[in-house]
Motif scaffolding. Sequence first.
Motif, PDB file in Angstrom:
ATOM      1  N   GLN A 183     -13.932  -2.899   6.324  1.00  0.00           N
ATOM      2  CA  GLN A 183     -13.872  -3.234   4.911  1.00  0.00           C
ATOM      3  C   GLN A 183     -15.224  -2.967   4.274  1.00  0.00           C
ATOM      4  N   THR A 241      -6.953   1.165   1.250  1.00  0.00           N
ATOM      5  CA  THR A 241      -6.383   0.233   0.282  1.00  0.00           C
ATOM      6  C   THR A 241      -7.522  -0.293  -0.573  1.00  0.00           C
ATOM      7  N   THR A 280      -8.661  -2.801  -3.769  1.00  0.00           N
ATOM      8  CA  THR A 280      -8.312  -3.916  -4.641  1.00  0.00           C
ATOM      9  C   THR A 280      -9.496  -4.171  -5.565  1.00  0.00           C
ATOM     10  N   PRO A 328      -8.160 -11.083  -9.949  1.00  0.00           N
ATOM     11  CA  PRO A 328      -7.584  -9.740  -9.809  1.00  0.00           C
ATOM     12  C   PRO A 328      -7.660  -8.959 -11.117  1.00  0.00           C
ATOM     13  N   SER A 355      -2.787  -3.570  -5.773  1.00  0.00           N
ATOM     14  CA  SER A 355      -3.719  -2.750  -5.002  1.00  0.00           C
ATOM     15  C   SER A 355      -3.380  -1.272  -5.220  1.00  0.00           C
ATOM     16  N   HIS A 356      -4.233  -0.409  -4.694  1.00  0.00           N
ATOM     17  CA  HIS A 356      -4.029   1.035  -4.773  1.00  0.00           C
ATOM     18  C   HIS A 356      -4.242   1.610  -3.377  1.00  0.00           C
TER      19      HIS A 356
END
Length: 129
Positions: free
Chosen positions: A25, A52, A54, A61, A92-93
């Motif tokens: 991460q 991923t 975010t 968010p 998320s993307h």
Amino acid sequence: MARISVLVIIIMASCILGACSQAVQYQASQGNISVTVQMANAPQVNQSQPLTLTFQSNNAPLSVQNVVCDAQMVGMTMGSNRPMADAKPDGSHVCNLLFTMEGEWMLVVTGTADNQPIRIVVPKIIVAQ
């Protein structure tokens, strides 16, 4: 004795493979907007893998549109690798990246939030052979 040797080899191989497959991460921010980039495995040369992303603003968010991930190798002039990220229902993307060389990379994440452009640089992504 042979069974013990085989067992030791299996345990050692499991430990080595387990270390290679640990999720990683990365986090970065620009102003009050931050992005978290997660990968299921540490980045490896010539192995495409999903990222991923975010986003948060002030620890809440953040909805971001038109997210693009621009992978750049630090200190190198190379061709572009700028996949568009797909938005997911949870906010998320996800995009797939392919790192073509080992070494230090950075990810320039761009998009639009509240009709304002955002640009966040995620540094120090180390890609191994």
